[in-house]
Design an enzyme around this catalytic site. Structure first.
Site, PDB file in Angstrom:
ATOM      1  N   GLY A  25       0.824  -1.191   0.000  1.00 46.36           N
ATOM      2  CA  GLY A  25       0.000   0.000   0.000  1.00 46.36           C
ATOM      3  C   GLY A  25       0.857   1.239   0.000  1.00 46.36           C
ATOM      4  CG  MET A  27       0.737   5.108   4.594  1.00 47.74           C
ATOM      5  SD  MET A  27       1.844   6.508   4.289  1.00 47.74           S
ATOM      6  CE  MET A  27       2.772   6.517   5.793  1.00 47.74           C
ATOM      7  CB  VAL A  30       1.462  -7.374   4.185  1.00 46.89           C
ATOM      8  CG1 VAL A  30       1.309  -8.614   5.065  1.00 46.89           C
ATOM      9  CG2 VAL A  30       0.603  -6.234   4.715  1.00 46.89           C
ATOM     10  CE  LYS A  45      -1.028  -2.537   8.202  1.00 51.30           C
ATOM     11  NZ  LYS A  45      -2.388  -2.344   8.755  1.00 51.30           N
ATOM     12  CG  ASP A 143     -11.628   1.445   7.392  1.00 48.69           C
ATOM     13  OD1 ASP A 143     -12.598   1.830   6.703  1.00 48.69           O
ATOM     14  OD2 ASP A 143     -10.484   1.305   6.940  1.00 48.69           O
TER      15      ASP A 143
END
Length: 413
Positions: A25, A27, A30, A45, A143
Site C-alpha cells: 500500500g 504506507m 505486508v 506488516k 473501518d
C-alpha cells in the site's frame, strides 16, 4: 529502501526472515516471513515513511500502528486476526501477525460478483462476532468494509486492519480536518464530524452486507467529498437482491445511530436467517421511526428473481437411551461375560412404594405410643399416683415404695 528482491531473506528483530511480499500500500507492505525462533510462518506488516514527511505526521503513523497492535492484541476471538509481536525498526514500526492464505471480501466481490443472502449472512455472522469481541474489549474498529475482511482457503473468516481502531480510553490522534476511514462505508455521524462508537461499526457492517448482495457499496459517487455528502444527505438506495437480509440491512443503515440496529441484534437476526430452511425473513428489523420500504424491484422494473436456498438436513431423531452401557474400553478380555450396567436405576413399583409407606406408618405409630406411655409414667411417678392400665399390686407397690422412700428422705433431711 532497497527493492523487494534485495530485501528477501532480510531478518527483522533477530528472528523473522522475510520471504516475499504478499500485499502493498501507500504506507508500506505486508511480508510473508518465517519465525526462526518458533519455526512458524508469519505475516509482517511493515510501515515505511516517505522521504520528506513531516515529523508530526511520522509520529501520528507510529502511534496509529502501535494502536492497531494494542487493539488487536486485546481482542481474543477466532474471527479477528491474531497479533504475535511488535517491532520497532529504524525505518518504522512493524506488526507480526498470523499468516493467512486468503482473499479479501472486496477481491471476491470484484471477481465473482454479488453473493446470495445465505453467503452474505455467513460472512456477516463472522464479522459481527469479531466486532462484538472488539466492543467487549472497549475497541471500536471504525473501518468495517469488504477490504478488511479476509476469506481464508480453509473457510475461516477474519476481520483485520484495526489501523484506525480506537480504545474507549484513548484520545484521538487524528489531525484537524483529516478523516480516517473509507468514505463509501463510513457512518453518517462520523462523516459529520462526530466521534465513532459501536453504532458506527454497525453502519459499516450494514454497508458491507449491502455490497455483498448488490455487488456495490450503498454510497459511491466517485470522489471522497461527493461520497461523504451522499452518505450524510441522500436516502439509502434500494437493495432488491438482499433477500432474507433485507430487514437486517435496512436496520443497520438507519442514519440516526440512536435508532440503528446494534451489531448484537444483527448477529441474532443473521443466526435466524442462516438456520432458516427457505422461508423469507424480511422483517428482521423495522424501527418504528423508519418508513416502510417500497416493494423491491430491479433496475428494469421487474421483481427480483428469487434465488433457491439449499434446505437444511432434518434434525436427528431421539430414539431413547440404550438398554445398557457396554463395558468400559479399559476392561479386560473377559469383560464380555460380565452383566451389563443398566443406564437408569431400577424403577420402584407401586407395590414396593405401598409396602414402604405402611412400614413407615407402623414405625411412626409405635414411636407415638412409646412417647405417650413414657410421658405418663414420668408424670405419675412425680405425683405418686397409680399408673392406669398397670396391674393393681404393681401399681400399689410402686406408689407405696416411692411414697415411703420420699418420706424417709424427708425425715433424714
Amino acid at each position: 529502501m532497497p527493492d523487494d528482491e534485495e530485501q528477501t531473506q532480510r531478518v527483522l528483530g533477530g528472528r523473522y526472515r522475510l520471504e516475499r511480499v504478499v500485499g502493498q500500500g501507500a504506507m508500506g507492505r505486508v511480508w510473508a516471513a518465517h519465525d526462526e525462533l518458533l519455526n512458524r510462518a508469519v505475516a509482517i506488516k511493515e510501515v515505511d515513511f516517505p522521504r520528506g514527511m513531516p515529523t508530526s505526521e511520522v509520529d501520528q503513523i507510529v502511534q496509529r500502528t502501535m494502536r492497531e497492535a494494542r487493539a488487536v492484541a486485546s481482542v481474543s476471538d477466532p474471527h479477528v486476526v491474531t497479533i504475535f509481536d511488535m517491532l520497532s525498526l529504524p525505518h518504522g514500526p512493524a506488526i507480526v501477525m498470523e499468516l493467512l492464505s486468503a482473499r479479501s471480501l472486496a477481491q471476491i466481490i470484484s471477481t465473482d460478483g454479488a453473493m446470495t443472502d445465505n453467503e452474505a449472512a455467513t460472512i456477516g455472522l463472522s464479522v459481527s462476532t469479531g466486532l462484538l469481541a472488539a466492543h467487549a474489549a472497549g475497541i471500536t474498529h471504525r473501518d468495517v468494509k469488504p477490504g478488511n475482511v479476509l476469506i481464508c482457503d480453509d473457510g475461516r473468516i477474519k476481520l483485520t486492519d484495526f489501523g484506525i481502531a480506537r480504545s474507549a480510553g484513548e484520545h484521538t490522534i487524528t489531525a484537524t480536518g483529516l478523516l480516517l476511514g473509507s468514505p463509501a462505508y463510513i457512518s453518517p455521524e462520523v462523516a459529520s464530524g462526530r466521534p465513532a462508537n459501536a453504532q458506527s461499526d454497525a453502519w459499516g457492517l450494514g454497508a458491507m452486507l449491502f455490497a455483498c448482495v448488490q455487488g456495490v457499496p450503498p454510497f459511491d459517487k466517485g470522489t471522497p467529498l461527493a461520497t461523504l455528502t451522499s452518505v450524510v444527505q441522500d436516502p439509502v438506495p434500494a437493495h432488491p437482491d438482499s433477500g432474507r437480509l433485507a430487514g437486517v440491512i435496512r436496520g443497520l443503515l438507519v442514519k440516526d445511530p440512536a435508532t440503528r440496529m446494534s451489531v448484537g441484534l444483527a448477529h441474532q437476526a443473521m443466526l435466524r436467517i442462516a438456520a432458516d430452511n427457505g422461508s423469507l425473513v424480511t422483517q428482521a428489523w423495522k424501527p418504528a421511526s423508519h418508513p416502510a420500504a417500497a416493494p423491491a424491484v430491479t433496475a428494469n422494473g421487474r421483481p427480483p428473481v428469487s434465488r433457491p436456498q439449499p434446505s437444511l438436513p432434518p434434525p436427528p431423531v431421539w430414539t431413547g437411551p440404550p438398554a445398557a452401557l457396554p463395558p468400559p474400553p479399559w476392561a479386560g478380555a473377559d469383560s464380555g461375560s460380565l452383566r451389563a450396567l443398566p443406564v437408569h436405576a431400577p424403577v420402584r413399583t407401586a407395590r414396593r412404594k405401598s409396602t414402604l409407606a405402611a412400614v413407615a406408618l407402623v414405625v411412626a405409630v409405635i414411636a407415638a405410643v412409646a412417647g405417650y406411655l413414657g410421658v405418663r409414667t414420668i408424670a405419675h411417678l412425680e405425683n405418686g399416683t397409680p399408673i392406669l392400665g398397670l396391674p393393681g399390686p404393681v401399681a400399689a407397690g410402686w406408689s407405696t415404695g416411692w411414697s415411703t422412700g420420699n418420706a424417709s428422705a424427708g425425715r433424714g433431711f
